[in-house]
Design an enzyme around this catalytic site. Structure first.
Site, mmCIF file in Angstrom:
data_model
loop_
_atom_site.group_PDB
_atom_site.id
_atom_site.type_symbol
_atom_site.label_atom_id
_atom_site.label_comp_id
_atom_site.label_asym_id
_atom_site.label_seq_id
_atom_site.Cartn_x
_atom_site.Cartn_y
_atom_site.Cartn_z
ATOM 1 N N ALA A 104 -14.443 -18.890 -8.515
ATOM 2 C CA ALA A 104 -15.577 -19.744 -8.166
ATOM 3 C C ALA A 104 -16.204 -20.358 -9.409
ATOM 4 O O ALA A 104 -16.588 -21.530 -9.406
ATOM 5 C CB ALA A 104 -16.602 -18.940 -7.378
ATOM 6 N N MET A 141 -17.442 -13.932 -6.486
ATOM 7 C CA MET A 141 -18.190 -12.685 -6.615
ATOM 8 C C MET A 141 -19.685 -12.981 -6.576
ATOM 9 O O MET A 141 -20.115 -14.110 -6.843
ATOM 10 C CB MET A 141 -17.885 -11.991 -7.955
ATOM 11 C CG MET A 141 -16.447 -11.583 -8.166
ATOM 12 S SD MET A 141 -16.058 -10.023 -7.348
ATOM 13 C CE MET A 141 -14.284 -9.951 -7.696
ATOM 14 N N ASN A 149 -7.859 -14.491 -22.750
ATOM 15 C CA ASN A 149 -8.717 -14.329 -23.923
ATOM 16 C C ASN A 149 -8.088 -13.283 -24.842
ATOM 17 O O ASN A 149 -6.999 -12.766 -24.564
ATOM 18 C CB ASN A 149 -10.157 -13.988 -23.526
ATOM 19 C CG ASN A 149 -10.286 -12.632 -22.837
ATOM 20 O OD1 ASN A 149 -9.405 -11.771 -22.926
ATOM 21 N ND2 ASN A 149 -11.399 -12.423 -22.144
ATOM 22 N N THR A 204 -8.285 -18.186 -25.586
ATOM 23 C CA THR A 204 -9.701 -18.414 -25.879
ATOM 24 C C THR A 204 -10.196 -17.263 -26.743
ATOM 25 O O THR A 204 -9.981 -16.099 -26.424
ATOM 26 C CB THR A 204 -10.519 -18.538 -24.589
ATOM 27 O OG1 THR A 204 -10.345 -17.362 -23.784
ATOM 28 C CG2 THR A 204 -10.062 -19.750 -23.777
ATOM 29 N N ASP A 211 -14.499 -18.822 -18.180
ATOM 30 C CA ASP A 211 -14.331 -19.617 -16.963
ATOM 31 C C ASP A 211 -14.812 -21.045 -17.180
ATOM 32 O O ASP A 211 -14.224 -21.996 -16.650
ATOM 33 C CB ASP A 211 -15.100 -18.981 -15.807
ATOM 34 C CG ASP A 211 -14.608 -17.588 -15.474
ATOM 35 O OD1 ASP A 211 -13.407 -17.325 -15.649
ATOM 36 O OD2 ASP A 211 -15.430 -16.754 -15.037
ATOM 37 N N GLY A 231 -13.552 -16.994 -28.269
ATOM 38 C CA GLY A 231 -14.983 -16.912 -28.513
ATOM 39 C C GLY A 231 -15.397 -17.701 -29.740
ATOM 40 O O GLY A 231 -15.116 -18.900 -29.863
ATOM 41 N N GLY A 234 -27.368 -20.478 -22.254
ATOM 42 C CA GLY A 234 -28.222 -20.193 -21.105
ATOM 43 C C GLY A 234 -27.807 -18.906 -20.430
ATOM 44 O O GLY A 234 -26.694 -18.413 -20.620
#
Length: 306
Positions: free
Chosen positions: A41, A10, A184, A220, A252, A222, A285
């Site tokens: 990706a 995407m 998740n 997952t 990801d 968090g 980041g």
């Protein structure tokens, strides 16, 4: 090749906003960023940044984004032999909204990703057979995902399925053929119809899927870390606390890192521990792939935090 990622790419259109506008309201947002993304990706780049040899099967559009997407994948050493342009079609795009708490909401327009087909997998068969792990998501057609799962099972290649975005129509009999199923919390809630607001609720929801035949489920969570469950065992890997700036692509990041270290070692728990740290680094980041550390950066991070 170590890993084959069969899935989506995407163009991420990321808006950073203090609040979402109401219907009919216009607000000014403080920042905007364009980046390369897509769950497939992202996972491919995360693994490649750690020096995995990655083969990517995906489709791009016939537009200004396509060449940039291919160049980006190649810049990380990803094999793009089977990244193909679809004429008269737009590339997939993902408008992402990151709020003041650094949480995100995402819309996806699949575009060319819809054209990745079972036939594409068959054409890549000889190269896919050389891979040790196939990584899948649900941003492409389900029939393609199912075919990839069957291909993996037929040729003795392990398969990891990330059921994202969660689709209620997902045939769980195919999920049960996968070696790893990695949702998740939100995806787990949608797929089970069970609450996930506490850790015990998450455990119960995960157990319900294991009882239906899943081999390994890794949830997952968090800031709560990650949960690995099988019929015989349960392992919780706590999160590493950081000051989050942007959580886009963190799931990801986890999957790409987990895939890399699992292929290297075969040790699920050890790979999970590294993946939790890799995901923690990524949320410090902005952006998705741009926030993932290189192998050198991650090794330094590991030395400070393991």
């Amino acid at each position: 090749m170590d890993i084959a990622v069969i899935g989506s790419n995407m163009v991420d259109l990321i808006t950073y906003t203090n609040q979402m506008p109401k219907e009919g309201e216009t607000l000014e947002a403080p920042a905007f960023k364009i980046g390369c993304g897509g769950k497939g990706a992202n996972q491919a780049v995360a693994a490649a940044k750690l020096n995995s040899k990655v083969l990517m099967l995906t489709k791009v559009g016939d537009d200004i984004f396509a060449d940039n997407t291919i160049r980006n994948l190649e810049s990380w050493g990803i094999n793009t032999t089977y990244v193909e342009k679809v004429p008269c079609t737009s590339s997939g795009v993902a408008p992402i909204f990151v709020n003041a708490n650094s949480s995100n909401s995402i819309l996806i327009i699949k575009g060319a990703n819809k054209f990745l087909s079972p036939e594409d997998i068959d054409r890549a068969a000889e190269d896919l057979k050389k891979c040790q792990l196939i990584v899948l998501q649900l941003e492409v057609q389900l029939e393609t995902v199912y075919h990839a799962i069957e291909f993996g099972k037929k040729h003795g290649i392990e398969v990891l399925l990330n059921p994202a975005p969660a689709l209620r129509e997902l045939d769980m009999s195919y999920a049960c053929k996968c070696d790893f199923f990695v949702p998740n919390e939100t995806e787990l809630e949608i797929l089970t119809g069970m609450p996930v607001d506490t850790y015990d609720h998450i455990r119960a929801a995960a157990r319900s899927l294991v009882d239906k035949g899943l081999n390994n489920i890794i949830v997952t969570m968090g800031e709560k870390g990650a949960l690995w469950m099988t019929r015989d065992q349960e392992v919780h890997v706590p999160a590493f606390r950081v000051n989050a700036v942007d959580t886009s692509g963190a799931g990801d990041a986890f999957i790409g890192c987990f895939a890399h270290y699992y292929v290297q070692s075969g040790d699920v728990e050890a790979a999970m521990k590294k993946a939790v740290l890799f995901a923690a680094f990524s949320v410090t980041g902005k952006g998705t792939q741009s926030s993932y550390p290189s192998i050198e950066q991650f090794n330094e991070y590991l030395s400070l935090n393991e």
